[in-house]
Every structure is written in structure tokens, then in C-alpha cells.
Design a protein around this motif. Structure first.
Motif, PDB file in Angstrom:
ATOM      1  N   ALA A  45       4.321  -1.954  15.364  1.00  0.00           N
ATOM      2  CA  ALA A  45       3.733  -3.082  16.392  1.00  0.00           C
ATOM      3  C   ALA A  45       3.309  -4.525  15.999  1.00  0.00           C
ATOM      4  N   GLU A  46       2.103  -3.868  14.416  1.00  0.00           N
ATOM      5  CA  GLU A  46       1.478  -5.306  13.854  1.00  0.00           C
ATOM      6  C   GLU A  46       2.509  -6.538  13.117  1.00  0.00           C
ATOM      7  N   GLY A  47       3.983  -5.780  13.112  1.00  0.00           N
ATOM      8  CA  GLY A  47       4.854  -6.293  12.029  1.00  0.00           C
ATOM      9  C   GLY A  47       4.686  -6.393  10.572  1.00  0.00           C
ATOM     10  N   HIS A  48       3.714  -5.304  10.322  1.00  0.00           N
ATOM     11  CA  HIS A  48       4.132  -4.811   8.567  1.00  0.00           C
ATOM     12  C   HIS A  48       5.664  -4.286   8.900  1.00  0.00           C
ATOM     13  N   ALA A  49       5.831  -4.112   7.253  1.00  0.00           N
ATOM     14  CA  ALA A  49       7.408  -3.810   6.715  1.00  0.00           C
ATOM     15  C   ALA A  49       7.141  -2.307   5.639  1.00  0.00           C
ATOM     16  N   PHE A  50       7.977  -1.800   5.898  1.00  0.00           N
ATOM     17  CA  PHE A  50       7.672   0.040   5.419  1.00  0.00           C
ATOM     18  C   PHE A  50       9.062   0.555   4.014  1.00  0.00           C
ATOM     19  N   HIS A 110      -7.818 -10.203   8.844  1.00  0.00           N
ATOM     20  CA  HIS A 110      -7.135 -11.329   8.701  1.00  0.00           C
ATOM     21  C   HIS A 110      -6.151 -11.648   8.819  1.00  0.00           C
ATOM     22  N   ALA A 111      -5.666 -11.065  10.008  1.00  0.00           N
ATOM     23  CA  ALA A 111      -4.530 -11.244  10.445  1.00  0.00           C
ATOM     24  C   ALA A 111      -3.111 -11.212   9.470  1.00  0.00           C
ATOM     25  N   ILE A 112      -3.545 -10.217   8.334  1.00  0.00           N
ATOM     26  CA  ILE A 112      -2.007 -10.270   6.997  1.00  0.00           C
ATOM     27  C   ILE A 112      -1.245  -9.133   7.695  1.00  0.00           C
ATOM     28  N   ARG A 113       0.075  -9.173   7.705  1.00  0.00           N
ATOM     29  CA  ARG A 113       0.699  -8.677   7.214  1.00  0.00           C
ATOM     30  C   ARG A 113       1.392  -8.147   5.537  1.00  0.00           C
ATOM     31  N   ALA A 114       1.150  -6.276   5.948  1.00  0.00           N
ATOM     32  CA  ALA A 114       1.426  -5.812   4.186  1.00  0.00           C
ATOM     33  C   ALA A 114       3.158  -5.264   4.180  1.00  0.00           C
ATOM     34  N   THR A 115       3.231  -4.090   3.154  1.00  0.00           N
ATOM     35  CA  THR A 115       4.435  -3.441   3.536  1.00  0.00           C
ATOM     36  C   THR A 115       3.774  -2.047   2.527  1.00  0.00           C
ATOM     37  N   PHE A 116       3.994  -1.061   3.428  1.00  0.00           N
ATOM     38  CA  PHE A 116       3.984  -0.109   3.119  1.00  0.00           C
ATOM     39  C   PHE A 116       4.514   0.825   2.562  1.00  0.00           C
ATOM     40  N   PHE A 117       4.479   1.959   1.659  1.00  0.00           N
ATOM     41  CA  PHE A 117       5.059   2.399   0.740  1.00  0.00           C
ATOM     42  C   PHE A 117       5.132   4.206   1.100  1.00  0.00           C
ATOM     43  N   LEU A 118       6.126   4.457   1.688  1.00  0.00           N
ATOM     44  CA  LEU A 118       5.822   6.221   2.685  1.00  0.00           C
ATOM     45  C   LEU A 118       6.123   7.503   2.023  1.00  0.00           C
ATOM     46  N   MET A 178      -0.400  -3.400  -5.796  1.00  0.00           N
ATOM     47  CA  MET A 178      -0.116  -2.206  -5.386  1.00  0.00           C
ATOM     48  C   MET A 178      -1.326  -1.619  -5.586  1.00  0.00           C
ATOM     49  N   ALA A 179      -1.960  -0.862  -4.043  1.00  0.00           N
ATOM     50  CA  ALA A 179      -3.096  -0.628  -4.160  1.00  0.00           C
ATOM     51  C   ALA A 179      -2.592   1.250  -3.079  1.00  0.00           C
ATOM     52  N   HIS A 180      -3.759   2.052  -2.857  1.00  0.00           N
ATOM     53  CA  HIS A 180      -3.986   3.021  -2.562  1.00  0.00           C
ATOM     54  C   HIS A 180      -3.863   3.780  -1.281  1.00  0.00           C
ATOM     55  N   MET A 181      -3.352   4.538  -0.344  1.00  0.00           N
ATOM     56  CA  MET A 181      -4.465   4.366   0.931  1.00  0.00           C
ATOM     57  C   MET A 181      -5.209   6.105   0.874  1.00  0.00           C
ATOM     58  N   PHE A 231       1.128  -1.035   0.016  1.00  0.00           N
ATOM     59  CA  PHE A 231       0.026   0.213   0.062  1.00  0.00           C
ATOM     60  C   PHE A 231       0.894   1.557  -0.134  1.00  0.00           C
ATOM     61  N   ASP A 232       0.978   2.112  -0.776  1.00  0.00           N
ATOM     62  CA  ASP A 232       1.190   3.264  -0.987  1.00  0.00           C
ATOM     63  C   ASP A 232       0.373   4.117  -0.419  1.00  0.00           C
TER      64      ASP A 232
END
Length: 262
Positions: free
Chosen positions: A84-89, A51-59, A212-215, A33-34
Motif C-alpha cells: 500500500a505504501e508503494g514499495h517494490a518487491f 522520510h516518504a521513501i519507497r524502497a525495494t524488498f527482496f523476500l 543493500m541491507a537486511h531486515m 532490503f533483504d
């Protein structure tokens, strides 16, 4: 009868077990997610958590519907919670800087969307381009106490061999997305209705694909995420797909991962 300590341990193991055991996965999808208008930031976070999913965020430091910017101190609680939820960035460049073309003498012509040079074309060196990517890491550390993962995504996915090399020179590998992984959430909702975009993704995504999707997108009348994120995840889960961050992607192994081109 088992001793209480063993019963407690078994209960903990059961609670920690994934809803879809890895051995049963038909493949892995990497949700990313961007930043954008951030109008869907809370919905994205809540859906992933459910859904207990870990995703990746692009900031990037983009203007938000709150009237602030996505990397302002006001967003620190949001990003801390995702850490804290364990996502990547990863970095999306601080001022959401678009690559325009390669310049003279090894330079790079760019156009920032935000910041003091917004809308102006600038000729940067490879070092300046790299600094722009690292600015996000500096701010993210100030907000959360954590550093970014060593990958980045160019705004609009616009890259050249020169920008890829500049970023790799300071430790960042580019992460694009699969053809079926383009959500289409920045397209016209009249020409590309949510139902059409959802079907395209569910029909086309394959094992190892980056999505890929946006916020939040300012221009789309019918936002993508409220209509499509939940059914997309549910549909992929029904097909047996698991989800992971780009930390687990085979193209991003090690401290200096291999480039994953768009």
C-alpha cells in the motif's frame, strides 16, 4: 479572491509536493532490503515512511525472531502495508538458496538454507532454479493479492552466468549492489562497528548506486539498522540525494529489464 475549488486544489498540490523537489536532486540512491531475522522489520518500515521513501524488498521465507517465517500468513499484514505504501518487491529465492557451483550437463549445484532440504547440496536444472525464484511470487500473491516485480537477488550475491540465464529465462533480472552499497550489516560488529560502516556508505555512495541491507541479522551483536538507517538517510538527503525503487532504475526498464550485476 480565488474560488474555494481552486484553493482546495492548490492545497492538495502543496501537500503532494516532495520535500526535496526532483530538480534539486544531485542524484538517486536505490535502497533495498533483504529479508533476514526480521528483527528490524518494523523499524525499517517506520523509518522509510517517516522520510516518504519507497524502497525495494527482496523476500525469502527465512526464519524470524517471532518463531515463524517471513512468508508465513502471519506476515501478510506487514507485506500488505508495504504494498500500500508503494514499495517494490523482488524474489530472494523461497528457501534462501545459495548457489554453490555450476554442475554437469548444464545443471546448477545449490544449497538451501531453509525448507525440507536445508543444509543439503542439490543438483538442479535451470528450470528448477527458476521455479525456486517464482515460488516467492506465488506466495506473495497469496499473501497480498499482488505479484512481485521482475527482479531477484541471489542469497549472498552468489551468481554465475548460468543462474543469471536461468532466472532471465522466466523473466527475472538480477539486482546486486554497488561496492559502497554493501551495508556490512552481516559482518562482525566488533571488527566493523556501525560508525565505520555508516561513514563508508556516506563517503562512497554515488548517483545510481544500489544500497543493500537486511531486515535483521541473527549473528550481529550490535544491529545495523537502529544505529545507521536514520543517519544514513538523513546524511544522503543532506547531500541532495533522492530515493527510488528499482522500478525506476534505468537498468530495469520494461517488462524484461536488463540485468544489473552485482
Amino acid at each position: 479572491m480565488r474560488p474555494p475549488g481552486i484553493l482546495a486544489a492548490l492545497a492538495l498540490l502543496g501537500a503532494a509536493a516532495p520535500a526535496w523537489p526532483a530538480a534539486r536532486c544531485t542524484g538517486t540512491i536505490y535502497l533495498t532490503f533483504d529479508t533476514g531475522s526480521q528483527s528490524q522489520a518494523e523499524l525499517v518500515a517506520a523509518t522509510l515512511k517517516r522520510h516518504a521513501i519507497r524502497a525495494t524488498f527482496f523476500l525469502a521465507n527465512e526464519k524470524t525472531v517471532r518463531g515463524d517465517h517471513a512468508l508465513d500468513p502471519s506476515w501478510a499484514p506487514y507485506w500488505k502495508a508495504r504494498v500500500a505504501e508503494g514499495h517494490a518487491f523482488g524474489s530472494h529465492t523461497f528457501d534462501h538458496v545459495y548457489y554453490v557451483r555450476d554442475g554437469a550437463g548444464g545443471g546448477i549445484v545449490v544449497k538451501p538454507q531453509f525448507g525440507k532440504e536445508a543444509g543439503q547440496r542439490r543438483a538442479w536444472s535451470a528450470a528448477q532454479y527458476c521455479d525456486e525464484i517464482r515460488r516467492v511470487d506465488t506466495r506473495f500473491h497469496e499473501l497480498t493479492g499482488n505479484h512481485l516485480d521482475p527482479f531477484w537477488r541471489a542469497p549472498g550475491g552468489r551468481t554465475s552466468a548460468r543462474t543469471i540465464a536461468a532466472a532471465r529465462g522466466c523473466g527475472y533480472a538480477h539486482a546486486g549492489w554497488a561496492p559502497a552499497g554493501f551495508s556490512g550489516d552481516e559482518l562482525s560488529s566488533s571488527a566493523f562497528p556501525n560508525a565505520v560502516l555508516l561513514k563508508k556508505a556516506l563517503d562512497g555512495l554515488r548517483d545510481g548506486d544500489i544500497f543493500m541491507a537486511h531486515m535483521g541479522i541473527w549473528s550481529r551483536r550490535d544491529p545495523w539498522a537502529p544505529a545507521n538507517l536514520e543517519p544514513l538517510i538523513a546524511g544522503l538527503e543532506k547531500k541532495g540525494f533522492c530515493f527510488a525503487t528499482l522500478r525506476e532504475h534505468p537498468g530495469f526498464a520494461g517488462d524484461r529489464p536488463n540485468n544489473v550485476a552485482k
